[in-house]
Design a protein around this motif. Sequence first.
Motif, PDB file in Angstrom:
ATOM      1  N   MET A  27       0.857  -1.033   0.052  1.00 20.81           N
ATOM      2  CA  MET A  27       0.130  -0.044   0.153  1.00 20.81           C
ATOM      3  C   MET A  27       0.839   1.196   0.163  1.00 20.81           C
ATOM      4  SD  MET A  27      -2.630  -1.295   2.897  1.00 20.81           S
ATOM      5  CE  MET A  27      -3.832  -0.018   2.501  1.00 20.81           C
ATOM      6  N   TYR A  28       0.427   2.365  -0.465  1.00 18.90           N
ATOM      7  CA  TYR A  28       1.270   3.504  -0.508  1.00 18.90           C
ATOM      8  C   TYR A  28       0.326   4.905  -0.557  1.00 18.90           C
ATOM      9  CZ  TYR A  28       0.700   3.131  -5.652  1.00 18.90           C
ATOM     10  OH  TYR A  28       0.228   2.842  -6.936  1.00 18.90           O
ATOM     11  N   ALA A  29       0.959   5.934  -0.174  1.00 23.15           N
ATOM     12  CA  ALA A  29       0.192   7.203  -0.242  1.00 23.15           C
ATOM     13  C   ALA A  29       1.205   8.256  -0.341  1.00 23.15           C
ATOM     14  CB  ALA A  29      -0.756   7.175   0.821  1.00 23.15           C
ATOM     15  N   GLN A  30       0.729   9.356  -0.996  1.00 20.71           N
ATOM     16  CA  GLN A  30       1.431  10.596  -0.863  1.00 20.71           C
ATOM     17  C   GLN A  30       0.823  11.570  -0.049  1.00 20.71           C
ATOM     18  OE1 GLN A  30       3.253  11.763  -4.636  1.00 20.71           O
ATOM     19  NE2 GLN A  30       3.060  14.005  -3.609  1.00 20.71           N
ATOM     20  N   ARG A  31       1.429  12.438   0.673  1.00 18.65           N
ATOM     21  CA  ARG A  31       0.811  13.602   1.426  1.00 18.65           C
ATOM     22  C   ARG A  31      -0.116  14.729   0.749  1.00 18.65           C
ATOM     23  NH1 ARG A  31      -0.663  13.693   5.816  1.00 18.65           N
ATOM     24  NH2 ARG A  31       1.046  13.238   6.844  1.00 18.65           N
ATOM     25  N   GLY A  32      -1.093  14.862   1.125  1.00 21.28           N
ATOM     26  CA  GLY A  32      -2.084  15.686   0.446  1.00 21.28           C
ATOM     27  C   GLY A  32      -2.832  15.316  -0.897  1.00 21.28           C
ATOM     28  N   SER A  33      -2.294  13.896  -1.182  1.00 25.52           N
ATOM     29  CA  SER A  33      -3.512  13.559  -2.471  1.00 25.52           C
ATOM     30  C   SER A  33      -4.657  12.983  -2.301  1.00 25.52           C
ATOM     31  CB  SER A  33      -2.472  12.303  -3.091  1.00 25.52           C
ATOM     32  OG  SER A  33      -2.499  11.250  -2.177  1.00 25.52           O
ATOM     33  N   GLY A  34      -5.046  12.960  -0.821  1.00 21.91           N
ATOM     34  CA  GLY A  34      -6.289  12.423  -0.505  1.00 21.91           C
ATOM     35  C   GLY A  34      -6.454  10.915  -1.091  1.00 21.91           C
TER      36      GLY A  34
ATOM     37  N   GLN B 151      -5.023  -0.264  -6.930  1.00 20.82           N
ATOM     38  CA  GLN B 151      -6.512  -0.184  -6.747  1.00 20.82           C
ATOM     39  C   GLN B 151      -6.591   0.870  -5.496  1.00 20.82           C
ATOM     40  OE1 GLN B 151      -7.813  -4.072  -5.995  1.00 20.82           O
ATOM     41  NE2 GLN B 151      -9.680  -3.233  -4.609  1.00 20.82           N
ATOM     42  N   ARG B 152      -7.568   1.742  -5.507  1.00 17.19           N
ATOM     43  CA  ARG B 152      -7.570   2.788  -4.469  1.00 17.19           C
ATOM     44  C   ARG B 152      -8.172   2.083  -3.214  1.00 17.19           C
ATOM     45  NH1 ARG B 152     -10.285   8.647  -4.815  1.00 17.19           N
ATOM     46  NH2 ARG B 152      -9.919   9.317  -2.970  1.00 17.19           N
ATOM     47  N   VAL B 153      -7.701   2.494  -2.111  1.00 24.94           N
ATOM     48  CA  VAL B 153      -8.299   1.925  -1.130  1.00 24.94           C
ATOM     49  C   VAL B 153      -9.008   3.157   0.032  1.00 24.94           C
ATOM     50  CG1 VAL B 153      -6.790  -0.203  -0.540  1.00 24.94           C
ATOM     51  CG2 VAL B 153      -6.108   2.059   0.396  1.00 24.94           C
ATOM     52  N   GLN B 154      -9.982   3.047   0.573  1.00 25.32           N
ATOM     53  CA  GLN B 154     -10.722   4.056   1.368  1.00 25.32           C
ATOM     54  C   GLN B 154     -10.984   3.401   2.948  1.00 25.32           C
ATOM     55  OE1 GLN B 154     -13.230   5.521  -1.517  1.00 25.32           O
ATOM     56  NE2 GLN B 154     -12.745   7.631  -1.160  1.00 25.32           N
ATOM     57  N   VAL B 155     -10.996   4.197   3.824  1.00 24.05           N
ATOM     58  CA  VAL B 155     -11.462   3.834   5.028  1.00 24.05           C
ATOM     59  C   VAL B 155     -12.853   3.208   5.002  1.00 24.05           C
ATOM     60  CG1 VAL B 155      -9.713   4.974   6.375  1.00 24.05           C
ATOM     61  CG2 VAL B 155     -11.657   6.277   5.781  1.00 24.05           C
ATOM     62  N   SER B 156     -13.267   2.656   6.131  1.00 27.07           N
ATOM     63  CA  SER B 156     -14.773   2.038   6.352  1.00 27.07           C
ATOM     64  C   SER B 156     -15.582   3.458   6.566  1.00 27.07           C
ATOM     65  CB  SER B 156     -14.719   1.159   7.401  1.00 27.07           C
ATOM     66  OG  SER B 156     -16.067   1.275   8.043  1.00 27.07           O
ATOM     67  N   SER B 157     -16.870   3.118   6.285  1.00 27.07           N
ATOM     68  CA  SER B 157     -17.758   4.473   6.288  1.00 27.07           C
ATOM     69  C   SER B 157     -18.531   4.106   7.561  1.00 27.07           C
ATOM     70  CB  SER B 157     -18.732   4.524   5.271  1.00 27.07           C
ATOM     71  OG  SER B 157     -19.362   3.191   4.955  1.00 27.07           O
ATOM     72  N   ILE B 158     -18.140   2.799   8.241  1.00 28.69           N
ATOM     73  CA  ILE B 158     -19.132   2.535   9.716  1.00 28.69           C
ATOM     74  C   ILE B 158     -18.690   3.561  10.669  1.00 28.69           C
ATOM     75  CG2 ILE B 158     -19.054   1.039  11.551  1.00 28.69           C
ATOM     76  CD1 ILE B 158     -18.824  -1.209   9.401  1.00 28.69           C
ATOM     77  N   ASP B 159     -19.532   4.419  11.376  1.00 30.96           N
ATOM     78  CA  ASP B 159     -19.497   5.182  12.281  1.00 30.96           C
ATOM     79  C   ASP B 159     -20.188   4.627  13.592  1.00 30.96           C
ATOM     80  OD1 ASP B 159     -21.892   5.886  11.458  1.00 30.96           O
ATOM     81  OD2 ASP B 159     -21.098   7.914  11.005  1.00 30.96           O
TER      82      ASP B 159
ATOM     83  N   VAL C 125      -3.286   5.709   6.266  1.00 29.82           N
ATOM     84  CA  VAL C 125      -4.533   5.894   6.896  1.00 29.82           C
ATOM     85  C   VAL C 125      -5.145   7.268   6.729  1.00 29.82           C
ATOM     86  CG1 VAL C 125      -5.828   6.090   9.329  1.00 29.82           C
ATOM     87  CG2 VAL C 125      -4.118   3.992   8.614  1.00 29.82           C
ATOM     88  N   GLU C 126      -4.259   8.261   6.752  1.00 29.11           N
ATOM     89  CA  GLU C 126      -4.747   9.789   6.649  1.00 29.11           C
ATOM     90  C   GLU C 126      -5.258  10.138   5.128  1.00 29.11           C
ATOM     91  OE1 GLU C 126      -2.409  11.790  10.448  1.00 29.11           O
ATOM     92  OE2 GLU C 126      -1.473  12.150   8.331  1.00 29.11           O
ATOM     93  N   GLU C 127      -4.386   9.514   4.172  1.00 31.39           N
ATOM     94  CA  GLU C 127      -4.782   9.823   2.892  1.00 31.39           C
ATOM     95  C   GLU C 127      -5.947   9.091   2.541  1.00 31.39           C
ATOM     96  OE1 GLU C 127      -3.618  12.229   1.298  1.00 31.39           O
ATOM     97  OE2 GLU C 127      -2.326  12.836   3.079  1.00 31.39           O
ATOM     98  N   ALA C 128      -5.995   7.580   3.055  1.00 35.21           N
ATOM     99  CA  ALA C 128      -7.372   7.026   2.951  1.00 35.21           C
ATOM    100  C   ALA C 128      -8.384   7.404   3.644  1.00 35.21           C
ATOM    101  CB  ALA C 128      -7.206   5.546   3.068  1.00 35.21           C
ATOM    102  N   GLY C 129      -8.521   8.673   4.325  1.00 33.84           N
ATOM    103  CA  GLY C 129      -9.627   9.363   4.915  1.00 33.84           C
ATOM    104  C   GLY C 129      -9.952   9.177   6.394  1.00 33.84           C
TER     105      GLY C 129
ATOM    106  N   ALA D 281      -2.871  -0.789   7.820  1.00 37.13           N
ATOM    107  CA  ALA D 281      -3.259  -1.432   6.730  1.00 37.13           C
ATOM    108  C   ALA D 281      -4.660  -1.695   6.704  1.00 37.13           C
ATOM    109  CB  ALA D 281      -2.437  -2.506   6.115  1.00 37.13           C
ATOM    110  N   ALA D 282      -5.251  -2.281   7.675  1.00 34.92           N
ATOM    111  CA  ALA D 282      -6.532  -2.781   8.061  1.00 34.92           C
ATOM    112  C   ALA D 282      -7.514  -1.690   7.793  1.00 34.92           C
ATOM    113  CB  ALA D 282      -6.569  -3.673   9.193  1.00 34.92           C
ATOM    114  N   ILE D 283      -7.109  -0.504   8.780  1.00 34.14           N
ATOM    115  CA  ILE D 283      -7.955   0.499   8.849  1.00 34.14           C
ATOM    116  C   ILE D 283      -8.115   1.273   7.331  1.00 34.14           C
ATOM    117  CG2 ILE D 283      -8.280   3.147   9.890  1.00 34.14           C
ATOM    118  CD1 ILE D 283      -8.126   0.660  11.903  1.00 34.14           C
ATOM    119  N   ALA D 284      -6.694   1.378   6.815  1.00 38.66           N
ATOM    120  CA  ALA D 284      -6.943   2.128   5.501  1.00 38.66           C
ATOM    121  C   ALA D 284      -7.695   1.402   4.478  1.00 38.66           C
ATOM    122  CB  ALA D 284      -5.495   2.157   5.149  1.00 38.66           C
TER     123      ALA D 284
END
Length: 380
Positions: free
Chosen positions: A213-220, A241-249, A325-329, A293-296
């Motif tokens: 998995m990978y991310a760059q600062r500010g890319s969202g 493939q893009r990954v995003q955090v869960s929408s469960i709140d 995690v941050e860039e995945a939301g 990774a599981a959160i992201a």
Amino acid sequence: MGENNYAKELDVAVRVVHMACSLCQRVQEGLVSSTSNDHVMSKDDDSLVTVADWSVQAIVSWMLSESLSNQKVSIVAEEDVQTLSKSDSVGLLTAVVNTVNECLAEAPKYGLQSPKKALGTSQILEAISQCNSTGGRKGRHWVLDPVDGTLGFVRGDQYAVALALIEEGKIVIGVLGCPNYPRKKEWLSHHHSSQTMPKMSDTSETWEKGCVMYAQRGSGEAWMQPLIHGNKKHTWSNSAQRVQVSSIDDPALATFCEPVERANTNHSFSAGVAHSMGFKKQPLRVHSMVKYAAIARGDAEIFMKFAQSGYKEKIWDHAAGVIIVEEAGGVVTDAGGHPLDFSRGLYLEGLDRGIVACSGTILHEKLIGAVYASWDSSNL
Ligand SMILES: Nc1ncnc2c1ncn2[C@@H]1O[C@H](COP(=O)(O)OS(=O)(=O)O)[C@@H](OP(=O)(O)O)[C@H]1O
Ligand SMILES: [Mg+2]
Ligand SMILES: [Mg+2]
Ligand SMILES: [Mg+2]
């Protein structure tokens, strides 16, 4: 990977982490199937280190220097050559030299260049010990945990290869290799000895595990690639493939993860927090930054770690996971709700009690409140 200031660095980092994952898989298969454990050593603090930890540090160090040679490469990393240089470690050192050269010979498969001839022992020791930067708020520093969750690695279970780049004290790139990340998230909670899941050492194509998995600062955006598997003649293809955090709140539906070992986090404190949050599920105890990774990826909503007071968290145990995690939301802070400070050297100085990562702000706010409420009544 788009146009950006760090395109070259991110590209090299992703490829080298793929190489490192392949190296680790090979070493782990050997460890799990072997009856002797002469490739595993205890460090002075009694924690474990293996041929894979040193070998990954060597290949990452060598590859970053070779591929980004227009810049001075400063690397903050976990391992040093102390244990490896002891007179009774000759067998271990030979294993590292062989493992490193075997891996570097495969560099073209990942679109990178192999050395012209196999590296010698002194070059490899130099590559490892050159990762002795202490980071800080000025300039660029790579941050490497060659094998995070070495205990999980030795057990044939989850572990990660974590590489991040910090510039002026801020994480700008994170790359996290998770070679045993299962295809089905349910399998994350099964220990390797469980009868109900495929064996971790099963490398057949029927069970495709593992990702980078990978991310760059500010890319969202946060991205995930499958590992390059087996003996197939793959040429590098950058399918991500893009990954995003869960929408469960809703806490009742949320999954929280934490370290496996009691020595590394306070399980009873987090159980109290979980109870007051209204979590219904059992904690997901997983070794290494695979928890981030599981959160992201949206496979869990919360990660909590409350180390014993006096333990100082190291930057390499968190940097890559935090930015992904941050860039995945998601949101990652200390237990007081403050961002983690990667600008103060080897440690996350000033950390308030523990680390929390959440899939979103609603769960995060509730969690910080629950930690405050539980803190006074606990005897931490
Ligand atoms: N006492 C103590 N308290 C808290 N944390 C500690 C402690 N000692 C070590 N470490 C660091 O924990 C890293 C492993 O974390 P995990 O989440 O994988 O732990 S666990 O195996 O699931 O219990 C581990 O990373 P690796 O050494 O890379 O495996 C350590 O940096
Ligand atoms: Mg270690
Ligand atoms: Mg670690
Ligand atoms: Mg480590």
